[in-house]
Design a protein around this motif. Structure first.
Motif, PDB file in Angstrom:
ATOM      1  N   CYS A   1       0.833  -1.226   0.000  1.00 22.80           N
ATOM      2  CA  CYS A   1       0.000   0.000   0.000  1.00 22.80           C
ATOM      3  C   CYS A   1       0.859   1.265   0.000  1.00 22.80           C
ATOM      4  CB  CYS A   1      -0.918   0.024   1.220  1.00 22.80           C
ATOM      5  SG  CYS A   1      -2.195  -1.240   1.154  1.00 22.80           S
TER       6      CYS A   1
ATOM      7  N   SER B   1       6.059   6.098  -1.456  1.00 22.04           N
ATOM      8  CA  SER B   1       5.337   7.221  -2.088  1.00 22.04           C
ATOM      9  C   SER B   1       3.831   7.173  -1.877  1.00 22.04           C
ATOM     10  CB  SER B   1       5.652   7.262  -3.583  1.00 22.04           C
ATOM     11  OG  SER B   1       5.234   6.054  -4.197  1.00 22.04           O
ATOM     12  N   GLY B   2       3.284   6.055  -1.337  1.00 22.61           N
ATOM     13  CA  GLY B   2       1.836   5.950  -1.142  1.00 22.61           C
ATOM     14  C   GLY B   2       1.095   5.935  -2.464  1.00 22.61           C
ATOM     15  N   LEU B   3      -0.229   6.121  -2.412  1.00 18.93           N
ATOM     16  CA  LEU B   3      -1.011   6.143  -3.655  1.00 18.93           C
ATOM     17  C   LEU B   3      -2.116   7.186  -3.529  1.00 18.93           C
ATOM     18  CD1 LEU B   3      -1.661   5.016  -6.462  1.00 18.93           C
ATOM     19  CD2 LEU B   3      -2.945   3.187  -5.366  1.00 18.93           C
ATOM     20  N   GLU B   4      -1.907   8.316  -4.161  1.00 15.94           N
ATOM     21  CA  GLU B   4      -2.884   9.409  -4.229  1.00 15.94           C
ATOM     22  C   GLU B   4      -3.511   9.657  -2.856  1.00 15.94           C
ATOM     23  OE1 GLU B   4      -3.097  11.229  -7.092  1.00 15.94           O
ATOM     24  OE2 GLU B   4      -1.433   9.976  -7.705  1.00 15.94           O
ATOM     25  N   LYS B   5      -4.898   9.719  -2.834  1.00 19.19           N
ATOM     26  CA  LYS B   5      -5.556   9.955  -1.541  1.00 19.19           C
ATOM     27  C   LYS B   5      -6.076   8.643  -0.942  1.00 19.19           C
ATOM     28  CE  LYS B   5      -6.714  14.706  -2.555  1.00 19.19           C
ATOM     29  NZ  LYS B   5      -7.755  15.646  -2.951  1.00 19.19           N
ATOM     30  N   LEU B   6      -5.517   7.524  -1.421  1.00 15.24           N
ATOM     31  CA  LEU B   6      -5.923   6.229  -0.883  1.00 15.24           C
ATOM     32  C   LEU B   6      -4.995   5.797   0.250  1.00 15.24           C
ATOM     33  CD1 LEU B   6      -6.694   4.361  -4.225  1.00 15.24           C
ATOM     34  CD2 LEU B   6      -8.346   4.858  -2.423  1.00 15.24           C
ATOM     35  N   TYR B   7      -3.689   5.831  -0.013  1.00 14.63           N
ATOM     36  CA  TYR B   7      -2.705   5.375   0.977  1.00 14.63           C
ATOM     37  C   TYR B   7      -1.648   6.456   1.162  1.00 14.63           C
ATOM     38  CZ  TYR B   7      -5.013   1.226  -0.748  1.00 14.63           C
ATOM     39  OH  TYR B   7      -5.977   0.335  -1.157  1.00 14.63           O
TER      40      TYR B   7
ATOM     41  N   PRO C   1      -2.967  -2.329  -4.759  1.00 13.04           N
ATOM     42  CA  PRO C   1      -2.495  -0.935  -4.801  1.00 13.04           C
ATOM     43  C   PRO C   1      -1.312  -0.741  -5.755  1.00 13.04           C
ATOM     44  CG  PRO C   1      -2.876  -1.624  -2.533  1.00 13.04           C
ATOM     45  CD  PRO C   1      -2.961  -2.856  -3.386  1.00 13.04           C
ATOM     46  N   ILE C   2      -0.429  -1.747  -5.825  1.00  8.69           N
ATOM     47  CA  ILE C   2       0.728  -1.639  -6.726  1.00  8.69           C
ATOM     48  C   ILE C   2       0.249  -1.635  -8.183  1.00  8.69           C
ATOM     49  CG2 ILE C   2       2.867  -2.786  -7.470  1.00  8.69           C
ATOM     50  CD1 ILE C   2       2.993  -3.994  -4.608  1.00  8.69           C
TER      51      ILE C   2
ATOM     52  N   LYS D   1      -1.317   1.644  -9.044  1.00  5.68           N
ATOM     53  CA  LYS D   1      -0.313   2.679  -9.306  1.00  5.68           C
ATOM     54  C   LYS D   1       0.174   2.581 -10.757  1.00  5.68           C
ATOM     55  CE  LYS D   1       3.042   5.374  -7.009  1.00  5.68           C
ATOM     56  NZ  LYS D   1       3.178   5.950  -5.694  1.00  5.68           N
TER      57      LYS D   1
ATOM     58  N   LEU E   1      -2.503   3.731 -13.092  1.00  5.49           N
ATOM     59  CA  LEU E   1      -2.524   5.193 -13.054  1.00  5.49           C
ATOM     60  C   LEU E   1      -1.451   5.775 -13.984  1.00  5.49           C
ATOM     61  CD1 LEU E   1      -4.218   7.305 -11.522  1.00  5.49           C
ATOM     62  CD2 LEU E   1      -2.457   7.343  -9.754  1.00  5.49           C
TER      63      LEU E   1
ATOM     64  N   ASN F   1     -10.797   9.006  -4.655  1.00  5.32           N
ATOM     65  CA  ASN F   1      -9.530   9.144  -3.928  1.00  5.32           C
ATOM     66  C   ASN F   1      -8.314   8.816  -4.804  1.00  5.32           C
ATOM     67  OD1 ASN F   1     -10.680  10.043  -1.563  1.00  5.32           O
ATOM     68  ND2 ASN F   1     -10.980   7.983  -0.752  1.00  5.32           N
ATOM     69  N   LEU F   2      -8.561   8.033  -5.849  1.00  8.39           N
ATOM     70  CA  LEU F   2      -7.481   7.764  -6.800  1.00  8.39           C
ATOM     71  C   LEU F   2      -7.326   8.944  -7.768  1.00  8.39           C
ATOM     72  CD1 LEU F   2      -5.500   5.435  -7.438  1.00  8.39           C
ATOM     73  CD2 LEU F   2      -7.201   4.484  -8.974  1.00  8.39           C
TER      74      LEU F   2
END
Lengths: 133, 204
Positions: free
Chosen positions: A38, A44-50, B81-82, B85, B88, B123-124
């Protein structure tokens, strides 16, 4: 002159060897296994999710108790970090021992250019006990 | 004389390589059947799902478009999540190109309701017009995953309760699968984007 050159080469070797060694290897292994999916390999996390951990003011300033409890018990979501609301659930990792927790906290606080602080085992152990009670 | 002969051969080879690169097309993946003497390639069957904006999503949404598909669920604690990313990255790279869309199927039909998908997509930071996150009838989604050559199944021992692969699948205008990559591997996704470019050149 020759001796100085040899000493300089040895010094350069020692410094480069030191620089290549990653700090807190156990913390790094735990991070890869439990956290990187996550928060990402590079923090770096992921946007406003993590939330990112890399350059995170939240990570730099939160109390030991808060950080240890977040990791041990998880969180249902709704954490505001650095002005952003994160609603995703943070999983709990109740099996992490105090020493592992210390190494993990030191790894994320001193990796990817972070140089926040060093956590001491006795403080983390106290927080761990406090949070587990 | 010797040098010029070698140089000529190298030039010729260079031209040949350049030509073969330019003429390169992606294969049509999957089993080929012969039906009444006709060769029939594998195609993605029809589907009907609902996306984060409560729009009905059928193959007609992808008419005259290429799209990248994947399977995930929002509470997935492992690879999703990976993969998101990396999806994205694709979304950002083709931000100005309306010929390519993205389609993410949730395999957790119990928890991933439309409002849940809406919040996740928000949120993404993505637009639903270009990236549809869909839910629907569980069995239909799992069956469709097979058509995309993606593993997706319920498994109480897997993290989050579902076992699935993180493949990204490239589909052409005729619903043929043309390329895939492991969506957890940044380098593979970079190569995959080159393949998207190839297919865009071939298709328009």
């Amino acid at each position: 002159m020759k001796v100085i050159s040899v000493l300089l080469v040895m010094l350069a070797f020692l410094l480069s060897h030191h620089a290549c060694q990653s700090s807190y290897p156990q913390g790094g292994r735990i991070y890869s296994t439990l956290c990187a999916s996550c928060h990402m390999k590079d923090g770096s996390g992921l946007e406003k999710l993590y939330p990112p951990l890399n350059g995170s003011n939240y990570l730099a300033t939160a109390s030991v108790d808060t950080l240890v409890c977040r990791i041990l018990k998880g969180h249902p979501g709704g954490i505001v970090a650095d002005g952003v609301l994160y609603n995703e659930q943070m999983p709990a990792y109740p099996d992490l021992k105090p020493a592992e927790m210390t190494n993990l906290l030191n790894y994320i606080s001193n990796n990817w250019g972070n140089a926040f602080r060093t956590f001491h085992p006795q403080d983390v152990e106290k927080a761990h006990k406090h949070c587990s009670d | 004389m010797k040098i010029s002969a070698t140089t000529s051969i190298l030039c010729l080879l260079g031209v040949l390589v350049a030509c073969s690169e330019r003429d390169k097309t992606l294969p049509i993946l999957g089993n080929v059947e012969i039906v009444d003497g006709d060769t029939v390639y594998h195609q993605i069957p029809d589907f009907s799902f609902i996306d984060q904006d409560s729009q009905i999503i059928t193959p007609s949404v992808f008419e005259d478009k290429l799209y990248v598909a994947d399977f995930f669920f929002t509470s997935c604690p492992s690879i999703c999540p990976i993969v998101k990313k990396q999806m994205l990255r694709i979304y950002d790279r083709y931000a100005e190109d309306d010929r390519l869309l993205l389609l993410s199927h949730s395999i957790d039909t119990r928890r991933d309701s439309v409002p849940r998908l809406k919040m996740y997509a928000g949120n993404l930071g993505i637009e639903s017009a270009r990236w549809h996150m869909v839910t629907g009838v569980k069995d239909e989604i799992f069956k469709l995953a097979n058509a995309y050559f993606v593993t997706a199944l319920e498994d109480e021992n897997a993290p989050g309760g579902y076992d699935h692969s993180g493949r990204l699948i490239l589909v052409d205008k005729k619903k043929h699968v043309r390329a895939w990559c492991n969506g957890t591997d940044e380098k593979e996704v970079t190569r995959f984007m080159d393949e998207i470019d190839l297919l865009l050149d071939e298709s328009y």
